[in-house]
Design a protein around this motif. Structure first.
Motif, short mmCIF file in Angstrom:
data_model
loop_
_atom_site.label_atom_id
_atom_site.label_comp_id
_atom_site.label_asym_id
_atom_site.label_seq_id
_atom_site.Cartn_x
_atom_site.Cartn_y
_atom_site.Cartn_z
N VAL A 274 0.85 -1.19 0.00
CA VAL A 274 0.00 0.00 0.00
C VAL A 274 0.90 1.25 0.00
CG1 VAL A 274 -1.78 1.28 1.21
CG2 VAL A 274 -1.82 -1.23 1.22
N TYR A 275 0.70 2.11 -0.98
CA TYR A 275 1.44 3.37 -1.06
C TYR A 275 0.53 4.53 -0.64
CZ TYR A 275 5.62 1.61 -3.39
OH TYR A 275 6.80 0.97 -3.67
N VAL A 276 1.08 5.47 0.16
CA VAL A 276 0.39 6.70 0.52
C VAL A 276 0.96 7.83 -0.34
CG1 VAL A 276 -0.10 8.36 2.35
CG2 VAL A 276 0.03 5.91 2.87
N TYR A 277 0.11 8.56 -1.05
CA TYR A 277 0.51 9.70 -1.87
C TYR A 277 -0.02 10.98 -1.23
CZ TYR A 277 2.20 6.97 -5.86
OH TYR A 277 2.92 6.13 -6.66
N ASP A 278 0.83 12.06 -1.25
CA ASP A 278 0.34 13.36 -0.79
C ASP A 278 -0.03 14.22 -2.00
OD1 ASP A 278 2.68 14.42 -1.81
OD2 ASP A 278 3.63 14.75 0.15
N ASP A 279 -0.46 15.47 -1.73
CA ASP A 279 -0.94 16.31 -2.83
C ASP A 279 0.18 16.86 -3.70
OD1 ASP A 279 0.18 18.19 -1.16
OD2 ASP A 279 -1.71 19.14 -0.59
N GLN A 280 1.44 16.55 -3.37
CA GLN A 280 2.58 16.92 -4.21
C GLN A 280 3.15 15.71 -4.93
OE1 GLN A 280 3.60 20.16 -4.68
NE2 GLN A 280 1.77 20.67 -3.48
N ASP A 281 2.44 14.61 -4.91
CA ASP A 281 2.81 13.34 -5.56
C ASP A 281 3.98 12.65 -4.87
OD1 ASP A 281 1.89 11.57 -7.53
OD2 ASP A 281 3.64 11.98 -8.78
N ALA A 282 4.39 13.12 -3.68
CA ALA A 282 5.37 12.35 -2.90
C ALA A 282 4.67 11.13 -2.31
CB ALA A 282 5.97 13.21 -1.79
N HIS A 283 5.39 10.04 -2.13
CA HIS A 283 4.74 8.82 -1.69
C HIS A 283 5.69 7.96 -0.88
CE1 HIS A 283 6.49 8.19 -5.71
NE2 HIS A 283 6.85 7.00 -5.25
N ALA A 284 5.10 7.03 -0.13
CA ALA A 284 5.86 6.09 0.70
C ALA A 284 5.11 4.77 0.72
CB ALA A 284 6.04 6.62 2.12
N GLY A 285 5.86 3.68 0.58
CA GLY A 285 5.26 2.36 0.51
C GLY A 285 5.27 1.64 1.84
N SER A 286 4.26 0.85 2.07
CA SER A 286 4.16 0.05 3.29
C SER A 286 5.04 -1.18 3.20
CB SER A 286 2.70 -0.39 3.51
OG SER A 286 2.35 -1.39 2.55
N ASN A 287 4.96 -2.02 4.19
CA ASN A 287 5.56 -3.35 4.13
C ASN A 287 4.83 -4.19 3.09
OD1 ASN A 287 3.38 -3.05 6.12
ND2 ASN A 287 3.55 -5.28 6.30
N GLU A 288 5.47 -5.29 2.66
CA GLU A 288 4.85 -6.20 1.71
C GLU A 288 4.28 -7.41 2.45
OE1 GLU A 288 7.64 -7.38 -1.23
OE2 GLU A 288 7.66 -5.45 -2.27
N ILE A 289 3.16 -7.94 1.95
CA ILE A 289 2.61 -9.21 2.45
C ILE A 289 2.34 -10.10 1.24
CG2 ILE A 289 0.64 -10.33 3.53
CD1 ILE A 289 0.44 -8.10 5.48
N SER A 290 2.83 -11.33 1.33
CA SER A 290 2.67 -12.30 0.25
C SER A 290 1.66 -13.36 0.70
CB SER A 290 4.01 -12.94 -0.07
OG SER A 290 3.85 -13.99 -0.99
#
Length: 827
Positions: A705-721
């Motif tokens: 899951v990636y979180v995007y802000d209103d400037q298109d900066a983003h950060a990804g969560s951990n992965e689950i398989s």
């Protein structure tokens, strides 16, 4: 995975062991207890799985045992394996372990005493197979020691001491724990080995082959390779080069490693002193200088040998050392004053003729001259016979204190007795008359006074204060000194504070420094509001800070800068004060603790000492954008009630103030990025759950899951398989396309299973018992097959086709059975 002995070495060295370890046991062992065998398993046509390929690794009171099934397809029938042992002279086996799969490690044996091991299969039905053949092994103690256990070595070639049981045949050695490529060497209790040539910690690994041909567990030992030593620094304190017998000198050496031997030599081939190790690579010595030591400008040389035996290059420091008892003091006579501006001094002659360097006449304005901060050397005399001095830099009628210091050629000093001398007095000049100030404004005051007629006039001193007696005001300042007696006017423009009253006095000073003060006058400076300054845009905009600067205020009664901040335009003094700066020259401020990607408004107010203030222009500035904090993907689980394979995702809620969206990405392997498949985009931060449906069964999916802000900066969560559950494939339709004349031709519809594994065609003489396998086809595109029938065979055959999919381990998992068809090869 157990290391395997190379076949060529086994043939040469371990033929008996090869015969013992290569074949599975086909029958019942006479050495085990027949009472615990089980009848044949009717579900397996009377056969139980056979074990083979036994391997062992021996260790300290332990054995690791591994084996294989002769037929790997029967692994699904097995529930467990039980391990049995007996001592060499005891006919009875005892169970010591039960495992789901090999290998297994068994401990608690006696080193050097042979034991026999066997393994029994336990089927899922509960039936047990017969004991396998016996494996004979002997546990033992194995070890390796580098350089007799030393912590370091100075050479890459090191001695190894190897310990193993009697009869050990060989040993594998290596600088890496993976000894699969190492060559087998004959076993010797002592051998030599070459480490990698790089400095630092090294490990040597060893694995032994005992008398029975079994390998030992891998043992190792560590050592530090150290091939050089050095002296980083050598320091002497206190910070001087001249010492006296009985003083203490501290030598400190930084060698960078402990456990060595450090020393210092004073002078060429002089006294050697040993420095003590503080166990941190620092060696030191507090050296009490002996009474008999006399050296002049002696060199100081440091020596160091490390624990590995390496000798560092000697280090000669730039500091030299002189040990001297010092000169003899002289006697200073009582001074006389020939005039108000001079004091005459005389003293006895120094006795140290050869070592004499100079006299130093030292003066202070209070007693205890050597300890006065304001003492000064009035003169330095290099002639030993010159024992007089006239001090002409004195004020009339003032007391001065003197000593004469004798200095020898080594820099050693001796102070004389202390004496006090008073200079003759001087009559003061007549004072002048100071007129009332004129042209008073916020930035200037005009002064004038009568002319001095003193014959020894030196200068006018113009003094300003903020009390009615400026001469006693501790905050008074001297505005100017005018050395022309005819110049009797002056304009004060120096740091005038508005709304303040200043008092003035003019002092006449004569050639001898005697002074006379005039009358006192005052001037009231008018008070005006300060001029505004110019507030500039931020020079640096960080994620949580803004660096602001402004023009300097020219207000004479400046009190402070006040910087105010708001989240909207129209900043006033009622808004948040970011900072108060009371230094006029400071024209910048770093505003910290801000929120990233946020616009702020600022205005700077200048305040004077009367409380009046004026605001600057207003500016707007935005902090830099930072990546939003990542959320935590908490779970990905399958919805068992969904019509198609469906996965449900849950994650923590984003706290980003500039939140724009969640973007959920999916891939079939780890390393999910925004370039992966976009599953869903959500613009509500409170929505933290989705269902991903229409997926394939028996398929691995990886989510992030990636979180995007209103400037298109983003950060990804951990992965689950997650791998979706495997579902049985759809059956295919089997059809007889031709029969008679010696063959039967069959065709079937192609399987659409994405995890297709194989087709299996079965034949039977009736429509129920399909046991004869005609063929297996792993190619999905294979949709037909022909079967040849002999002319004498007039039987009617029934056929059924099974479609199998592929499980996670690559073996068939689920299957689907087609319809049953029948045909005859000859009509």
């Amino acid at each position: 995975m157990l290391n395997r002995i190379h076949l060529s070495l086994i043939l040469i060295l371990f033929v008996p062991a090869l015969i013992l370890l290569s074949f599975g046991w086909m029958g019942c062992s006479k050495d085990h207890d027949d009472s615990i065998t089980n009848p044949r398993d009717p579900e397996q046509s009377g056969e139980t799985p056979i074990l083979m390929g036994f391997e062992t690794i021996v260790g300290n009171r332990s054995v690791t045992l591994d084996w294989q099934l002769a037929d790997s397809t029967k692994i699904g029938l097995i529930r467990a394996y039980t391990v049995w042992f007996r001592y060499y002279d005891n006919p009875t086996f005892h169970q010591v372990d039960s495992v789901a799969a090999p290998p297994t490690e068994i401990s608690g044996f006696t080193n050097g005493e042979p034991i026999r091991l066997a393994v029994r299969v336990v089927l899922k039905s509960g039936l047990q197979g017969e004991l396998s053949r016996e494996i004979t092994v002997t546990p033992g103690l194995f070890s390796i020691l580098i350089e007799n256990g030393r912590e370091s070595a100075s050479s890459a070639r090191v001695r190894l001491d190897l310990q193993a049981p009697a009869g050990t045949q060989g040993v594998y050695l290596g600088n890496d724990a993976d000894l699969s490529a190492a060559a087998l060497s004959p076993f010797n209790e002592t051998t030599f080995w070459d480490l990698e040539p790089n400095e630092g910690s090294h490990t040597v690994y060893a694995q032994f082959v005992n008398a029975e041909g079994s390998r030992s567990s891998i043992v190792h030992d560590d050592i530090i390779l150290d091939t050089q030593a050095s002296i980083r620094t050598l320091v002497i304190s206190p910070d001087t080069s001249i010492f006296h017998p009985g003083e203490t000198v501290t030598f400190t050496m930084d060698a960078g490693e402990s456990g060595g031997e450090a020393s210092i030599v004073i002078g060429q081939d002089g006294r050697r002193k040993t420095l003590h190790d503080a166990a941190d690579g620092i060696y030191s010595l507090d050296y009490l200088i002996e009474e008999d030591l006399r050296v002049v400008d002696a060199t100081l040389t440091g020596y160091f040998a490390d624990a590995a035996g390496n000798n560092a290059d000697p280090l000669v420091i730039s500091r030299r050392m002189t040990v001297d008892p010092g000169p003899t003091a002289v006697t200073l006579s009582v001074p006389t004053s020939p005039s108000p501006t001079s004091i005459h001094l005389s003293w006895t002659q120094a006795l140290d003729g050869e070592a004499f360097f100079e006299y130093r006449v030292i003066r202070a304005e209070a007693a205890d001259v050597p300890n006065q901060e304001g003492r000064e050397v009035r003169t330095a005399i290099s002639q030993r016979s010159q024992t007089e001095f006239v001090d002409t830099s004195v004020e009339p009628g003032k007391e001065y204190y003197y000593i004469v210091q004798v200095v020898d050629s080594y820099g050693m000093k001796a102070n004389s007795n202390e004496v006090m001398g008073r200079s003759a007095t001087n009559a003061p000049p007549s004072p002048v008359t100071l007129n009332h100030p004129t042209n008073i404004s916020e930035d200037g005051v005009g002064l004038s006074w009568s002319r001095s007629l003193a014959p020894d006039f030196s200068f006018y001193r113009i003094v300003r204060g903020q009390t009615d007696d400026p001469m006693t005001d501790p905050e008074r300042i001297v505005l100017n000194e005018i050395h022309d007696a005819s110049s009797t006017i002056y304009e004060d423009t120096r740091e005038l504070k508005q709304g303040t009253t200043f008092w003035y006095v003019v002092v006449v000073v004569d050639d001898l420094g005697t002074a006379a003060a005039s009358n006192i006058v005052s001037a009231d400076i008018p008070n005006l509001a300060p001029q505004p300054v110019s507030l500039n845009g931020p020079s640096v905009a960080g994620e949580t800070s803004l660096a602001l600067n402004w023009s300097r205020s020219n207000d004479l009664d400046f009190a402070a800068y006040h910087l105010h901040r708001a989240l909207s335009s129209g900043v006033g003094e009622a808004d948040l004060e970011v900072g108060e700066i009371t230094r006029l020259e400071v024209t910048q401020l770093l505003d910290t603790g801000l929120t990233e990607n946020t616009e702020y408004y600022y205005r700077l107010f200048v305040e004077d000492e009367s409380g009046l203030s004026t605001g600057s222009n207003e500016i707007a500035a935005r902090t830099a954008n930072a990546d939003p904090p990542a959320v935590t993907l908490q779970s990905v689980v399958q919805d068992d009630d969904a019509f198609t394979p469906t996965l449900v995702l849950n994650w923590s809620q984003s706290a980003a103030h500039d939140f724009e969206s969640y973007r959920i990405y999916r891939d079939t392997s780890p390393g999910v990025t925004p370039a992966s498949n976009l599953v869903r985009q959500l613009i509500e931060s409170s929505v933290t759950r989705i269902e991903d449906s229409g997926l394939n069964d028996n398929t691995r999916y990886v989510y992030r899951v990636y979180v995007y802000d209103d400037q298109d900066a983003h950060a990804g969560s951990n992965e689950i398989s997650v791998t979706t559950d495997n579902e049985a494939p759809d059956p295919v339709m089997l059809t007889v396309t031709a029969s008679g004349f010696g063959s039967i031709s069959l065709s079937w519809t192609q399987s659409d299973a994405h995890d297709f594994q194989s087709y299996r065609l079965y034949r039977s003489l009736n429509s129920d018992n399909f046991t004869a396998l005609v063929g297996t086809w792993p190619n999905r595109n294979q949709t037909g097959h022909s079967i040849a029938i002999t002319e004498s065979d007039t039987s009617t055959y029934f056929f059924r086709l099974t479609v199998s999919d592929q499980g996670i381990n690559g073996n068939p998992d689920h299957s689907a059975v087609s319809n049953v068809v029948s045909a005859r090869g000859w009509e």
